[in-house]
Design a protein around this motif. Structure first.
Motif, PDB file in Angstrom:
ATOM      1  N   PHE A 167       0.829  -1.210   0.000  1.00 19.13           N
ATOM      2  CA  PHE A 167       0.000   0.000   0.000  1.00 19.13           C
ATOM      3  C   PHE A 167       0.862   1.258   0.000  1.00 19.13           C
ATOM      4  CE2 PHE A 167      -2.628  -3.364   1.691  1.00 19.13           C
ATOM      5  CZ  PHE A 167      -3.822  -3.180   1.019  1.00 19.13           C
ATOM      6  N   ARG A 168       2.000   1.175  -0.680  1.00 19.30           N
ATOM      7  CA  ARG A 168       2.896   2.325  -0.754  1.00 19.30           C
ATOM      8  C   ARG A 168       2.247   3.499  -1.474  1.00 19.30           C
ATOM      9  NH1 ARG A 168       7.845   0.142  -2.936  1.00 19.30           N
ATOM     10  NH2 ARG A 168       8.572  -0.222  -0.807  1.00 19.30           N
ATOM     11  N   ASN A 169       1.357   3.202  -2.419  1.00 14.03           N
ATOM     12  CA  ASN A 169       0.737   4.271  -3.202  1.00 14.03           C
ATOM     13  C   ASN A 169      -0.250   5.111  -2.393  1.00 14.03           C
ATOM     14  OD1 ASN A 169      -0.942   2.017  -3.011  1.00 14.03           O
ATOM     15  ND2 ASN A 169      -2.099   2.603  -4.838  1.00 14.03           N
ATOM     16  N   VAL A 170      -0.706   4.611  -1.227  1.00 15.78           N
ATOM     17  CA  VAL A 170      -1.622   5.394  -0.392  1.00 15.78           C
ATOM     18  C   VAL A 170      -0.917   5.916   0.858  1.00 15.78           C
ATOM     19  CG1 VAL A 170      -3.650   4.163  -1.219  1.00 15.78           C
ATOM     20  CG2 VAL A 170      -2.458   3.338   0.825  1.00 15.78           C
ATOM     21  N   ASP A 171       0.416   5.803   0.893  1.00 17.51           N
ATOM     22  CA  ASP A 171       1.206   6.335   2.002  1.00 17.51           C
ATOM     23  C   ASP A 171       0.761   5.724   3.338  1.00 17.51           C
ATOM     24  OD1 ASP A 171       3.086   7.813   3.371  1.00 17.51           O
ATOM     25  OD2 ASP A 171       1.828   9.604   3.531  1.00 17.51           O
ATOM     26  N   LEU A 172       0.733   4.403   3.359  1.00 18.92           N
ATOM     27  CA  LEU A 172       0.345   3.693   4.579  1.00 18.92           C
ATOM     28  C   LEU A 172       1.551   3.548   5.495  1.00 18.92           C
ATOM     29  CD1 LEU A 172      -1.719   1.934   6.175  1.00 18.92           C
ATOM     30  CD2 LEU A 172      -0.831  -0.019   4.884  1.00 18.92           C
ATOM     31  N   ASP A 173       1.341   3.821   6.773  1.00 18.36           N
ATOM     32  CA  ASP A 173       2.388   3.635   7.778  1.00 18.36           C
ATOM     33  C   ASP A 173       1.884   2.621   8.796  1.00 18.36           C
ATOM     34  OD1 ASP A 173       4.651   3.835   9.248  1.00 18.36           O
ATOM     35  OD2 ASP A 173       4.129   5.716  10.230  1.00 18.36           O
TER      36      ASP A 173
END
Length: 544
Positions: free
Chosen positions: A454-460
Motif C-alpha cells: 500500500f505504498r501508493n496510499v502512504d500507509l504507515d
C-alpha cells in the motif's frame, strides 16, 4: 540414429527429468509472498517504485554485506511482475535448476568421458541434500543461489582458459567476470580465489604449474575489484562483523559445518552413533582420504587419475570451510555452495569404486559400503525423499493466510493512515538446525509487506504488540491490552472489543507502552487498530 546418439539423448532426458523431480518439493511456495522479514525487505527496497531503490541496489549496504547483483535481481523481478510472488519464486527455482545443470556439466568437464552416469549421481546428491531447503524456498537467501551459479560458471570458463596458450585469453576474462559476479552476489564467492590455483595445478601438473599460474592473475585482478567495491560500500571485506575472526572459533565452525554438510541426519532421532556425530565424520573423512591417496594417476588431467580430481574437490570444500572459519560464523544456508564440490567428489569416488569392482575381488564389494552409508547420510532428511518440512509448511501457510486477509481488509483504509498492528506469533520449534530468532525483528515482516503493498496510499504501520498463538491452530493464548488498569482487548474467540479513549495502551505483563497519539507521526493522521480473532482479521477505526 546411432547407438551413441540414442544413449546421449536418453542421458539428457534423464537429466531433465531428474532436475524437475528435484524442484518439485519447492513448488508449493510458488504463490507465497515473502515469508521472512529479510525477504520482505529485499523485495520492498528493490521495487522500482521505492524511494532510492537504485541507491539501495548499487551502493547498499545489504544487511551484513554488499550484494548488488542480488539486489538488482529483485528489481528485475519487480519490473517483470510487480509484487506478485510467482516471478520471484520462478527466479529462485530457475537458479536452482541452473545450478543442478552446471553440476552435471562440471562433472563432464573435470572427470572426462568416463562413467557419464555419475554426473546424474552428482546432480541427485546436490539437489537432494537437506541444505537446499535452507536456500531455495527462502527468497532472502537468493544470494547463495546466484553466488553458486556464477561460481560454477567461473570454474567452467577457467577450465577452458587453462588450456589456452595465453593467460589473457577470452576464457580467462570470462572466468574473472563470473568470479566477480559471484563475489558481488555473496561473500561465499571468496572461496574461489583459493580454488583457482588448485585448478591451474590440476590442468598443468607440477612441472607446468609456473606457466599456468599466470592464468590465475586475470581472474584474481577482477576479484580484487569486487573486494574493493565492497570495502568502499561497507567499510569491511567480511560478513558478520559482530562475530569476527577468532582462532578459538575455528574448530567449532569447522565441526558444525562438517557435521551438517556430510552428516545432515545427525540431528535425527533415528540416526545411529556412527552416522550422528563427530566420530562418524572422522571415519568418513579417513576413508575418503585413503581412497584419494590410493587413486592418484601418473599425471593430473581430466579423466586421468580420480585421486587428483578428488583431491581438487576436497581442496574446494576446504576453501569454503576455511572461509567460514575465518569469518567466525556458520549457518545451514551457507552449505548450499559447498554442495557442488561435495556432490562431485562423491560421484568421482563412486565411479572409481565401480572401476575397482571390475577386478573381481571378493572384498572389493566392501568398498561400496562407505559409499552407501554416505549416500544415506546425505539424503536421509532430504525434502525430495521425505517431503518439505511439515511444521515449517504449516506455519508458513498460516502466515500467508493472514497476509492475504490483511491485504483484503486494508483496501478500505484511508490514505496517509497509521495502522497499529497486533501481530500473532506462531509457537513453532524445529528439532534440528534451529536457532533462536529475534521475534520482534522477524515479525516485522507483516508490517513491512503491508507498507510495500500500500505504498501508493502512504500507509504507515507500527507494531503494537505480539500475541503468541496457542498449540491449537486458529486460537490464541489469552492476552490482554489494558488501559488505565482495565482490560480493553482480549484476544481469544467470542470476546467483545472495548476501545480505549485515552492516549496509550499497555500490554499486560510488560512495561511496554504504546503511544496512540499522532504526535510522533504526521499531524492529523488517521489511525486504525488491526488484530486477529482466530483466523479472522479485525480492523478498527480509531479516528484521527
Amino acid at each position: 540414429m546411432s547407438w551413441k546418439g540414442r544413449s546421449s539423448l536418453l542421458l539428457y532426458f534423464s537429466l531433465s527429468a531428474l532436475i524437475l523431480l528435484l524442484l518439485l518439493p519447492y513448488t508449493e511456495r510458488f504463490h507465497f509472498w515473502p515469508v521472512t522479514t529479510d525477504a520482505a525487505l529485499w523485495v520492498a527496497k528493490g521495487a522500482m517504485d521505492a524511494p532510492e531503490w537504485l541507491r539501495w541496489d548499487l551502493l547498499g549496504p545489504h544487511f551484513i554485506g554488499y550484494r548488488p547483483l542480488t539486489a538488482l535481481s529483485f528489481s528485475l523481478d519487480w519490473l517483470l511482475g510487480g509484487l506478485e510472488p510467482e516471478v520471484y519464486r520462478a527466479t529462485d527455482l530457475a537458479l536452482h535448476a541452473g545450478n543442478c545443470l552446471l553440476v552435471f556439466v562440471l562433472y563432464r568437464v573435470l572427470a572426462g568421458p568416463r562413467w557419464p552416469l555419475m554426473g546424474l549421481v552428482a546432480v541427485l546428491l546436490f539437489g537432494a541434500h537437506p541444505a537446499v531447503e535452507e536456500a531455495v524456498p527462502m527468497l532472502a537467501r537468493r544470494s547463495y543461489l546466484l553466488c553458486t551459479i556464477f561460481g560454477s560458471a567461473s570454474v567452467l570458463a577457467f577450465a577452458r582458459g587453462a588450456v589456452a596458450e595465453h593467460w589473457y585469453s577470452g576464457w580467462n576474462w570470462l572466468s574473472g567476470l563470473f568470479l566477480c559476479a559471484s563475489m558481488l552476489s555473496n561473500e561465499a564467492g571468496y572461496a574461489l580465489l583459493m580454488l583457482l590455483p588448485m585448478l591451474a595445478m590440476y590442468f598443468s601438473g607440477f612441472r607446468g604449474f609456473r606457466r599456468r599460474f599466470l592464468h590465475v592473475v586475470l581472474p584474481w585482478l577482477l576479484g580484487a575489484m569486487a573486494i574493493a567495491s565492497r570495502l568502499l560500500a561497507t567499510g569491511q571485506v567480511g560478513g558478520y562483523s559482530h562475530m569476527g575472526p577468532s582462532i578459538s572459533k575455528i574448530p567449532t565452525v569447522v565441526r558444525q559445518a562438517g557435521e551438517y554438510l556430510f552428516l545432515p541426519c545427525s540431528g535425527s532421532e533415528h540416526a545411529t552413533l556412527v552416522l550422528g556425530g563427530t566420530l562418524g565424520l572422522l571415519l568418513m573423512a579417513a576413508y575418503y582420504l585413503w581412497r584419494i591417496l590410493g587413486a592418484f594417476g601418473a599425471k593430473p588431467s581430466p579423466g586421468n587419475g580420480a585421486g587428483w580430481l578428488a583431491a581438487l574437490l576436497a581442496g574446494w570444500v576446504a576453501a569454503f570451510l576455511l572461509l567460514y572459519a575465518l569469518s567466525g560464523s556458520w549457518y545451514p544456508r551457507e552449505a548450499y555452495p559447498v554442495l557442488v564440490p561435495i556432490s562431485l567428489g562423491f560421484a568421482v569416488v563412486l565411479g572409481d569404486t565401480i572401476s575397482f569392482l571390475g577386478r573381481k575381488s571378493v572384498f572389493s564389494f566392501l568398498h561400496l559400503l562407505p559409499q552407501l552409508v554416505l549416500a544415506v547420510a546425505l539424503t536421509y532428511r532430504s525434502p525430495v525423499l521425505r517431503g518439505p518440512d511439515r511444521l515449517r509448511t504449516e506455519t508458513t501457510q498460516r502466515y500467508q493466510d493472514r497476509l492475504r486477509a490483511m491485504a483484503r481488509d486494508f483496501q478500505t483504509i484511508q490514505e496517509h493512515s497509521l495502522v497499529l498492528l497486533v501481530v500473532p506469533v506462531d509457537r513453532a520449534h524445529r528439532k534440528s538446525n534451529s536457532r533462536t530468532r529475534n521475534i520482534r525483528y522477524q515479525e516485522r515482516r507483516s508490517a513491512v509487506w503491508m507498507e510495500t503493498l500500500f505504498r501508493n496510499v502512504d500507509l504507515d504501520t507500527q507494531i503494537l504488540a505480539f500475541v503468541m498463538m496457542g498449540d491449537e491452530p486458529g486460537r490464541f493464548l489469552v492476552h490482554h491490552l489494558v488501559h488505565d488498569g482495565k482490560p480493553s482487548l482480549v484476544f481469544h474467540d467470542g470476546v467483545k472489543v472495548v476501545l480505549p479513549k485515552g492516549r496509550s495502551l499497555t500490554l499486560e505483563g510488560s512495561h511496554r507502552v504504546m503511544d496512540l497519539s499522532p504526535a510522533k507521526k504526521r499531524r492529523n493522521r488517521h489511525r486504525y487498530l488491526y488484530y486477529f480473532v482466530g483466523s479472522q482479521g479485525v480492523l478498527v477505526d480509531l479516528g484521527a
